[in-house]
Each structure stands twice: as C-alpha cells, then as structure tokens.
Write a protein that holds these residues in place. Structure first.
Motif, PDB file in Angstrom:
ATOM      1  N   ASP B 104     -11.254 -10.517  21.288  1.00  0.00           N
ATOM      2  CA  ASP B 104     -12.411 -11.850  20.355  1.00  0.00           C
ATOM      3  C   ASP B 104     -13.688 -11.876  20.578  1.00  0.00           C
ATOM      4  OD1 ASP B 104      -9.521 -13.299  20.492  1.00  0.00           O
ATOM      5  OD2 ASP B 104      -9.637 -14.663  22.246  1.00  0.00           O
ATOM      6  N   ALA B 105     -14.378 -11.725  19.212  1.00  0.00           N
ATOM      7  CA  ALA B 105     -15.717 -11.456  18.626  1.00  0.00           C
ATOM      8  C   ALA B 105     -15.839 -12.429  20.029  1.00  0.00           C
ATOM      9  CB  ALA B 105     -16.178 -11.059  18.184  1.00  0.00           C
ATOM     10  N   PRO B 106     -17.228 -12.420  20.938  1.00  0.00           N
ATOM     11  CA  PRO B 106     -18.119 -14.151  21.087  1.00  0.00           C
ATOM     12  C   PRO B 106     -18.711 -14.544  20.510  1.00  0.00           C
ATOM     13  CG  PRO B 106     -17.737 -11.987  23.487  1.00  0.00           C
ATOM     14  CD  PRO B 106     -17.203 -11.260  21.857  1.00  0.00           C
ATOM     15  N   ASP B 107     -18.631 -15.863  19.894  1.00  0.00           N
ATOM     16  CA  ASP B 107     -19.389 -16.418  18.951  1.00  0.00           C
ATOM     17  C   ASP B 107     -20.993 -16.161  19.690  1.00  0.00           C
ATOM     18  OD1 ASP B 107     -19.905 -17.507  16.667  1.00  0.00           O
ATOM     19  OD2 ASP B 107     -19.404 -19.602  16.882  1.00  0.00           O
ATOM     20  N   LEU B 120     -21.505 -16.212  14.376  1.00  0.00           N
ATOM     21  CA  LEU B 120     -20.850 -15.166  13.780  1.00  0.00           C
ATOM     22  C   LEU B 120     -19.860 -15.574  12.758  1.00  0.00           C
ATOM     23  CD1 LEU B 120     -20.259 -12.267  14.404  1.00  0.00           C
ATOM     24  CD2 LEU B 120     -18.896 -13.440  16.392  1.00  0.00           C
ATOM     25  N   TYR B 123     -18.675 -16.673   9.670  1.00  0.00           N
ATOM     26  CA  TYR B 123     -18.983 -15.843   8.991  1.00  0.00           C
ATOM     27  C   TYR B 123     -16.813 -15.084   8.963  1.00  0.00           C
ATOM     28  CZ  TYR B 123     -23.506 -15.536   8.007  1.00  0.00           C
ATOM     29  OH  TYR B 123     -24.954 -16.503   7.139  1.00  0.00           O
ATOM     30  N   ARG B 124     -16.542 -16.009   9.418  1.00  0.00           N
ATOM     31  CA  ARG B 124     -15.075 -15.523   9.748  1.00  0.00           C
ATOM     32  C   ARG B 124     -13.861 -15.325   8.343  1.00  0.00           C
ATOM     33  NH1 ARG B 124     -12.348 -17.068  14.252  1.00  0.00           N
ATOM     34  NH2 ARG B 124     -14.265 -15.915  15.096  1.00  0.00           N
ATOM     35  N   GLY B 125     -13.384 -14.327   8.493  1.00  0.00           N
ATOM     36  CA  GLY B 125     -12.712 -13.722   6.718  1.00  0.00           C
ATOM     37  C   GLY B 125     -13.013 -12.996   6.536  1.00  0.00           C
ATOM     38  N   LYS B 126     -15.120 -11.810   7.033  1.00  0.00           N
ATOM     39  CA  LYS B 126     -15.543 -10.960   6.751  1.00  0.00           C
ATOM     40  C   LYS B 126     -15.080 -10.033   7.976  1.00  0.00           C
ATOM     41  CE  LYS B 126     -19.538 -12.968   3.459  1.00  0.00           C
ATOM     42  NZ  LYS B 126     -18.572 -12.102   2.731  1.00  0.00           N
ATOM     43  N   ARG B 127     -15.181  -8.576   7.527  1.00  0.00           N
ATOM     44  CA  ARG B 127     -14.605  -7.652   8.329  1.00  0.00           C
ATOM     45  C   ARG B 127     -17.184  -7.338   8.391  1.00  0.00           C
ATOM     46  NH1 ARG B 127     -11.228  -5.317   5.402  1.00  0.00           N
ATOM     47  NH2 ARG B 127     -12.549  -4.006   4.339  1.00  0.00           N
ATOM     48  N   ILE B 128     -17.151  -7.676   9.865  1.00  0.00           N
ATOM     49  CA  ILE B 128     -18.835  -7.604  10.024  1.00  0.00           C
ATOM     50  C   ILE B 128     -19.187  -6.425  11.230  1.00  0.00           C
ATOM     51  CG2 ILE B 128     -20.248  -9.050  11.724  1.00  0.00           C
ATOM     52  CD1 ILE B 128     -18.662 -11.731  10.739  1.00  0.00           C
ATOM     53  N   PHE B 129     -20.121  -5.867  10.793  1.00  0.00           N
ATOM     54  CA  PHE B 129     -20.620  -4.659  11.451  1.00  0.00           C
ATOM     55  C   PHE B 129     -22.178  -5.392  12.516  1.00  0.00           C
ATOM     56  CE2 PHE B 129     -23.835  -1.105  11.567  1.00  0.00           C
ATOM     57  CZ  PHE B 129     -23.281  -0.346  12.488  1.00  0.00           C
ATOM     58  N   LEU B 130     -21.640  -5.352  13.309  1.00  0.00           N
ATOM     59  CA  LEU B 130     -22.823  -6.650  14.340  1.00  0.00           C
ATOM     60  C   LEU B 130     -23.075  -5.648  15.133  1.00  0.00           C
ATOM     61  CD1 LEU B 130     -24.019  -8.497  15.321  1.00  0.00           C
ATOM     62  CD2 LEU B 130     -22.188  -8.894  17.042  1.00  0.00           C
ATOM     63  N   THR B 131     -24.475  -5.495  14.662  1.00  0.00           N
ATOM     64  CA  THR B 131     -25.747  -4.160  15.461  1.00  0.00           C
ATOM     65  C   THR B 131     -26.665  -4.747  15.673  1.00  0.00           C
ATOM     66  OG1 THR B 131     -26.300  -2.132  14.713  1.00  0.00           O
ATOM     67  CG2 THR B 131     -26.840  -3.368  13.070  1.00  0.00           C
ATOM     68  N   THR B 132     -27.490  -3.933  16.473  1.00  0.00           N
ATOM     69  CA  THR B 132     -28.652  -4.589  17.376  1.00  0.00           C
ATOM     70  C   THR B 132     -30.319  -3.474  16.739  1.00  0.00           C
ATOM     71  OG1 THR B 132     -28.213  -3.056  19.614  1.00  0.00           O
ATOM     72  CG2 THR B 132     -27.640  -5.589  18.977  1.00  0.00           C
TER      73      THR B 132
END
Lengths: 237, 136
Positions: B104-107, B120, B123-132
């Motif tokens: 589960d992606a930590p919010d 975060l 934006y549920r329902g989208k594919r998310i590229f989480l980058t830093t």
C-alpha cells in the motif's frame, strides 16, 4: 525535470500523473527557482523534512516508485534511471567524457521508455511487477534507518529554528546511522553551507565517499531489460 | 509550552518533563496526537497498546500519560534537544516496514510552490510516477 516533462508530453493517457517531490529542507523558496524555470505541467511538491524518503525508504535522488490506480506499489524505490557513469567525471569542473555521457543518456532513455510503457499500458507493461515480484524487490528499513530519519528530522527542525550547532549533532547522528542515505549526507552539507562546488554538495569528501563504494553502485541499476550493465567507471580507483 | 514534532505536524503543547520522559495530558494526546486512553490501553483505530499492570505508575498519572514510555512500547523513536524544549515522536521501523511490505503506497500531504497541499490519495485512480529531486 525536462526529461520527465518530455516523457509526460508523450504519454497520451490522462490516467497517468507524475508527482515530482523536492527533497528540500531549505523549503519552498529554494525549490521555486528550479520549478519556475522548468515550468512543468505535472505536479511538483516540496518536502522539507524528507518524509517521502522516510516513508518509501529512499536513499538518493532521483529515486522513484510506480504506484497503480488502486494505490498499490508496482515498482518499489529505485533510481529513476541514473547511472554510475558520473563517477568518472572530472572532480574540479564536472566535465565528462562522451562515452560516460552516452552511457548515462542510454540508461536514462531505457528507464524513461519503461515508465512510458507502464504509463500507457498499466499492469500489462513489461516492467510492471506483479504482487509477488513487487514484494521481492521492496527493501524494508532497518531500526537504524528509522532512527536516522527521526534524528534527521529533529536536526533539520533545530537548524531551521536557530539551534544550528545542536541541529548539526542530530544530522551527524543520522548520517552515521544511515550511511547509505546520500539524501541525508548531501542535504546536511547543503544546510551547513559546506562542500559546495558549483552549487552542488559535491566536494572532495563527497567523491571520497563515492570512491569508497568500490564495486558497490552509488545508483544500483534498476531491474529493467536493456539497462546498461557496464559500470562506467573504474571500480579500483 | 514545548514543541512536539509528531508525524507531519509541529505542535505546541503544555507538558510535564520528568527526567527523560515526556508526560502529556490525556486530552492533548487524544486531540493533538490522535491516541485515546481506554481501559484496554492507549488506542488508535483498531489498535490498542496495553501497558504492564504492575507498572501503571510509569505510564499513567491522574490525567497525564507518559508518552515516552508508550512510544517505546510501540518501538517508536522519541528524541529531544538538550533543553528538552523540542521533542520528536518518530515512527519505528516495524510500522514503516509493515506498510511497505503490504505494497500500500504510504500517503503524504505536501505543498506545491503556491502553498496548496496535495495528498497522494487525492490522485487515486491514476497511475502515478512518484519521483524525487533536489537542488543540492
């Protein structure tokens, strides 16, 4: 950021979003100039306490995680396509050979193509892990890692609230507890205004630490087909 | 008043400091930290942390509870500055690991450059590229 924007522009699916989080303890004003210059159409957020690195067990930038429509991690933290070829750069002027630049750009292009494929095709994309593969690849934080994040957070708070010297003690403790975290090491250098070369926390001490890695990668290669496997530097140096 | 850094908030709270222990009122722990004192122990959502019945004095004193002791029972880290004016109530590695292992992606909730917060989970329902990235 231009690389992410180019990839974002090419993906037609509006079911895809990039969230780029600045690990930036100096706060919004320091991140602003970079964001305004790049003017991205994706979402940019500022993370003063590096909570994203803490929550996702990230150790460097750029590190990335792929999260699906249901909020599930389908690729855990890994380098977002960076390559160790930078280790052969000139330590004074940061210049790189054409060979090293080519290696770095092939690595980044391979990774970005993989992101684009997933952005378009979701779970059927070649590099989207299924549940068991995602669980195999996720790296869990140790007790000293979580203690390092607590020390880092308190150190940043104290530093930003007039207790620089005391803050530095907690930052030093964090770095000792979590030596794999380049985020902590380099952000602490930046906050202390030490080791800055051409605006980057990349002095001799930084390169000494990088060299001490030997054959261990600074950016462990992501498990993506076609990602360059050659180290791009001489591990004996 | 002392400063307590808890999860993603920085709070000013009246506290009793006894040696290396942070004692806060049951009311503040409930309203500001989100943990409720019940007969089963200190509770949040469906989780309750019981304390050893023969050591009640170390955990409870009238309307105050020893946050340092309870956090220690949960494997969470508690740090403070030299003057004991600023306290950090941190997470433990077991809770961080359990969350990541569940996939589960930590919010989180963070500001953009205009100061507007985004979670975060918005934006549920989208594919998310989480980058830093960073400036340093």
């Amino acid at each position: 950021m231009p690389v992410w924007q180019a990839m974002y522009d090419e993906v037609e699916s509006r079911d895809f979003l990039i969230i780029a989080v600045a690990q930036e303890s100096r706060g919004v004003e320091t991140a602003r100039e970079f964001i305004e210059e790049a003017n991205p159409s994706y979402l940019c957020l500022i993370d003063q306490t590096h909570q994203v690195a803490d929550l996702y067990n990230m150790v460097n930038v750029p590190n990335a995680v792929w999260i699906d429509e249901f909020g599930k991690i389908v690729r855990p933290s890994e380098t977002a396509g960076s390559h160790d070829a930078f280790r052969s750069m000139d330590r004074q002027d940061f210049s790189q050979t054409d060979e090293a630049l080519d290696l770095a750009s092939r690595a980044q292009a391979t990774y970005m193509d993989a992101v684009k494929d997933w952005a378009t095709n979701g779970a059927t994309a070649e590099n989207a892990y299924d549940v068991s593969a995602a669980k195999r690849h996720v790296q869990l934080p140790s007790e000293s890692t979580s203690l390092a994040h607590a020390n880092f957070r308190l150190g940043v708070y104290l530093r930003l609230n007039g207790k620089e010297l005391e803050g530095d003690k907690f930052l030093a403790a964090a770095i000792d507890l979590h030596p794999d975290s380049w985020n902590m090491f380099r952000q602490a250098m930046n906050l202390r205004d030490i080791g800055q070369v051409m605006g980057l926390a990349a002095d001799q001490e930084f390169f000494d630490r990088v060299d001490a890695l030997g054959e261990k990668r600074y950016y462990p290669a992501p498990n993506i087909k076609g990602f360059p496997s050659e180290p791009g530097y001489d591990p004996k140096i | 008043m002392i400063t307590v850094i808890h999860e993603h908030k920085t709070l000013n709270i009246d506290a009793q400091i006894k040696e290396d222990n942070l004692w806060l009122s049951i009311k503040d722990v409930e309203q500001k930290l989100g943990w409720t004192m019940k007969s089963e122990g200190l509770c949040q959502d469906d989780q309750c942390i019981p304390y050893p019945s023969d050591m009640e004095d170390e955990f409870l004193n009238k309307d105050h509870i020893n946050v340092s002791k309870f956090w220690g029972l949960m494997g969470k880290h508690v740090l403070h500055d030299e003057m004991k004016e600023t306290w950090l109530l941190g997470a433990g590695h077991k809770e961080r690991s359990a969350k990541l292992a569940s996939l589960d992606a930590p919010d989180f909730s963070l500001p953009d450059i205009d100061g507007q917060f985004h979670s975060l989970s918005d934006y549920r329902g989208k594919r998310i590229f989480l980058t830093t990235w960073s400036s340093w």
